[in-house]
Design a protein around this motif. Structure first.
Motif, PDB file in Angstrom:
ATOM      1  N   VAL A  33       0.840  -1.187   0.000  1.00  0.00           N
ATOM      2  CA  VAL A  33       0.000   0.000   0.000  1.00  0.00           C
ATOM      3  C   VAL A  33       0.880   1.243   0.000  1.00  0.00           C
ATOM      4  N   LYS A  34       0.463   2.255  -0.713  1.00  0.00           N
ATOM      5  CA  LYS A  34       1.202   3.502  -0.805  1.00  0.00           C
ATOM      6  C   LYS A  34       0.387   4.610  -0.146  1.00  0.00           C
ATOM      7  N   MET A  35       0.926   5.177   0.922  1.00  0.00           N
ATOM      8  CA  MET A  35       0.253   6.284   1.590  1.00  0.00           C
ATOM      9  C   MET A  35       0.998   7.571   1.281  1.00  0.00           C
ATOM     10  N   ASN A  36       0.282   8.534   0.728  1.00  0.00           N
ATOM     11  CA  ASN A  36       0.883   9.817   0.401  1.00  0.00           C
ATOM     12  C   ASN A  36       0.732  10.748   1.602  1.00  0.00           C
ATOM     13  N   LEU A  37       1.816  10.954   2.329  1.00  0.00           N
ATOM     14  CA  LEU A  37       1.801  11.823   3.490  1.00  0.00           C
ATOM     15  C   LEU A  37       2.291  13.209   3.089  1.00  0.00           C
ATOM     16  N   GLY A  38       1.671  14.211   3.618  1.00  0.00           N
ATOM     17  CA  GLY A  38       2.023  15.583   3.290  1.00  0.00           C
ATOM     18  C   GLY A  38       0.797  16.359   2.884  1.00  0.00           C
ATOM     19  N   LYS A  39       1.009  17.578   2.425  1.00  0.00           N
ATOM     20  CA  LYS A  39      -0.122  18.429   2.076  1.00  0.00           C
ATOM     21  C   LYS A  39      -0.925  17.838   0.920  1.00  0.00           C
ATOM     22  N   LEU A  40      -2.242  18.080   0.961  1.00  0.00           N
ATOM     23  CA  LEU A  40      -3.154  17.523  -0.028  1.00  0.00           C
ATOM     24  C   LEU A  40      -3.268  18.444  -1.234  1.00  0.00           C
ATOM     25  N   SER A  41      -3.671  17.866  -2.350  1.00  0.00           N
ATOM     26  CA  SER A  41      -3.957  18.660  -3.536  1.00  0.00           C
ATOM     27  C   SER A  41      -5.268  19.402  -3.339  1.00  0.00           C
ATOM     28  N   LEU A  42      -5.330  20.607  -3.853  1.00  0.00           N
ATOM     29  CA  LEU A  42      -6.543  21.412  -3.715  1.00  0.00           C
ATOM     30  C   LEU A  42      -7.546  21.119  -4.817  1.00  0.00           C
ATOM     31  N   GLU A  43      -7.224  20.227  -5.732  1.00  0.00           N
ATOM     32  CA  GLU A  43      -8.130  19.931  -6.840  1.00  0.00           C
ATOM     33  C   GLU A  43      -9.246  19.014  -6.362  1.00  0.00           C
ATOM     34  N   LYS A  44     -10.399  19.604  -6.076  1.00  0.00           N
ATOM     35  CA  LYS A  44     -11.550  18.823  -5.628  1.00  0.00           C
ATOM     36  C   LYS A  44     -12.548  18.717  -6.782  1.00  0.00           C
ATOM     37  N   ASP A  45     -12.119  18.125  -7.881  1.00  0.00           N
ATOM     38  CA  ASP A  45     -12.978  18.029  -9.056  1.00  0.00           C
ATOM     39  C   ASP A  45     -14.028  16.942  -8.915  1.00  0.00           C
ATOM     40  N   PHE A  46     -13.767  15.904  -8.130  1.00  0.00           N
ATOM     41  CA  PHE A  46     -14.794  14.908  -7.852  1.00  0.00           C
ATOM     42  C   PHE A  46     -15.386  15.249  -6.494  1.00  0.00           C
ATOM     43  N   LEU A  47     -16.667  15.477  -6.487  1.00  0.00           N
ATOM     44  CA  LEU A  47     -17.328  15.977  -5.274  1.00  0.00           C
ATOM     45  C   LEU A  47     -18.081  14.903  -4.534  1.00  0.00           C
ATOM     46  N   PHE A  48     -18.489  13.873  -5.212  1.00  0.00           N
ATOM     47  CA  PHE A  48     -19.237  12.817  -4.557  1.00  0.00           C
ATOM     48  C   PHE A  48     -18.714  11.470  -5.016  1.00  0.00           C
ATOM     49  N   ASN A  49     -18.616  10.568  -4.070  1.00  0.00           N
ATOM     50  CA  ASN A  49     -18.194   9.213  -4.411  1.00  0.00           C
ATOM     51  C   ASN A  49     -19.465   8.412  -4.689  1.00  0.00           C
TER      52      ASN A  49
END
Length: 501
Positions: free
Chosen positions: A484-500
């Motif tokens: 598993v790959k966990m990306n630690l650090g600041k998140l991307s601000l691209e919230k193009d998908f709003l609902f799962n």
């Protein structure tokens, strides 16, 4: 690092042995030992205050003096080692130091000491014949800093303006024997003092202090009010007994301005029981459908509470180049509801985000812990074999990528983000499967070995009253995540998908 006090107590004095040797294979007669090595270890007075007990720097310097020593080794641990093998310590390359002079002086620097813990120094030196001299000391680190409030002076009140919560930088205690907490209430329409008195309902829970006005304080339905809170010294203490400093609330009636101290405003809308904002102090519910052993599905409400911490949080601490601020909350209740485990309060951050897709304003809450490794820990979970692990919230994709947080966007059941607040739900917004995990390598010093103990088919967030906890089940054996790959650090601000969906 907090300022610490060290109590330097010699647990074991100089112990000279003729049995344990470093180099020689055959025992030597005592008359062949020669001068024994001498060892002295003291704390640097420059690190201590005038009492010689309080640390005034962020590191502790231990000065070592050795006489007649050929080899020296030492180790500092946070667990006592009553059966310390000094010979093994000498043999270890990482700890052994070879000396080339009859007298040696040097300094050991210890950092990262935690308040409340006791640390143990074990040292050993040998003379030319390999005869050991050993020394053991215990260093007790005691917290001497007063608890500090973290919440902004302008509080957000609940229960119709009767209750407010203040967050501190550490766990606190409060009882009736401690310093007074007093209040004053002004009617802002007349700018007159309405009532004042003592707070008798002040409850400490973890690092939060919930303060409630007496029932004798009444607000009418048309006036605006100002509530001031003042704290005497020692109104709360930390777990070590350190007293908070006094905070006096000062209101300048002529300029109608609060010049110092904690306060909140009560407007006519504050007496309306209908919610005006989705996020507020109070009770909430995760509505979850989750799997058990990877095949059977269960549904249940997971109750938790949310307490206001502060406004104006810089969301650039979480998202890359975020041009907006948010509100910080403290959440708790998940571990007790699901696992009957110990609770760890964990942070959440609510904020507004304007979509690049449709220009609408979306309200989010991101449950993440940027100050403690990003992935939020909700408490302890006792496993069926009797072991206990910390439980974490995360989300996992089919590609094996792990998001170290949960994220919800507000909308009604038809995904209308502009619906009335009473119709809003928090919809899980990540294109990943929400999970609760444990690190199966916890406490071993090895890299995390993540295992899923609860996998949610879906989870939503809703406002709720007191919800009785359902009976939950977890995986009989954690479902280990491979590669598993966990990306630690600041998140991307691209919230193009709003609902799962």
């Amino acid at each position: 690092m907090k300022k610490l006090v060290y109590i330097l107590t010699i647990v074991t004095g100089l112990i000279m042995t003729g049995c344990a040797k470093f180099e020689h294979e055959e025992p030597l007669s005592p008359n062949t030992w020669g001068p024994l090595s001498e060892m002295t270890i003291v704390a640097d007075s420059a690190c201590l205050d005038e009492t010689q007990t309080s640390i005034v720097k962020e590191e502790l310097l231990l000065h070592v003096t050795l006489i007649n020593a050929n080899y020296f080794a030492c180790i500092v641990t946070d667990e006592p080692q009553p059966d310390m093998d000094y010979t093994a310590l000498l043999i270890a390359d990482d700890y052994r130091m070879e000396l080339d002079a009859d007298t040696a002086r040097f300094t050991i620097t210890e950092t990262g000491i935690e308040a409340g813990k006791t640390y143990y120094l074990y040292a050993v030196s040998t003379n030319a014949a390999g005869v050991q001299t050993t020394l053991a000391k215990a260093f007790g680190a005691i917290d001497v800093d007063a608890p500090q409030p973290l919440t902004d002076f302008h509080l957000a009140a609940t229960q119709g303006g009767r209750r407010a919560t203040i967050a501190f930088n550490e766990n606190i205690l409060r009882d009736e024997t401690m310093g007074a907490i007093t209040f004053k209430v002004y009617n802002l329409d007349t700018n007159e003092l309405l009532v004042e008195g003592d707070i008798t309902d002040a409850v400490a829970a973890g690092s939060n202090l919930a303060v409630t006005l007496p029932t004798t304080v009444e607000f009418d339905e048309v006036s605006n009010y100002l509530v001031l809170l003042s704290f005497a010294e020692g109104a709360v203490t930390d777990l070590s007994g350190n007293k908070m400093k006094a905070i006096e609330a000062v209101y300048n009636a002529e300029e109608m301005n609060v010049e110092n101290g904690y306060y909140w405003l009560v407007s006519p809308a504050g007496n309306n029981d209908e919610p005006t904002e989705f996020f507020a102090d109070g009770d909430y519910v995760f509505n979850g459908v989750f799997t058990y052993d990877g095949k059977d599905y269960y549904e249940g409400d997971i109750p938790f509470s949310m307490s206001f911490v502060s406004d104006g949080y810089d969301m650039g601490n979480i998202f890359e180049n975020a041009p907006f601020t948010g509100t910080r909350w403290e959440l708790k209740g998940v571990a007790k509801a699901m696992f009957e485990g110990d609770e760890y309060p964990f942070p959440g951050f609510s904020y507004e985000y304007v979509s690049s897709q449709d220009g609408l304003t979306y309200k989010y809450i991101t449950i993440i812990d940027p100050e403690n490794g990003w992935i939020p820990c909700v408490g302890n979970v006792p496993m069926q074999d009797g072991s206990v692990f910390k439980a974490y919230l995360a989300a996992v994709t089919e590609e094996g990528e792990m998001y170290p947080y949960w994220d919800f966007v507000l909308a009604d059941a038809d995904l209308n983000v502009e619906a009335p607040v009473e119709d809003l739900l928090g919809h899980f917004s990540l294109e990943a499967t929400p999970c609760i995990l444990i690190d199966q390598n916890e406490g071993t010093g090895q890299d995390p070995k993540w295992g899923i103990i609860v996998m949610f088919d879906s989870v939503t967030l809703s406002r709720g009253g007191a919800v009785e906890a359902a009976s939950y089940k977890v995986y009989k054996e954690p479902l280990t995540l491979e590669n598993v790959k966990m990306n630690l650090g600041k998140l991307s601000l691209e919230k193009d998908f709003l609902f799962n969906k």
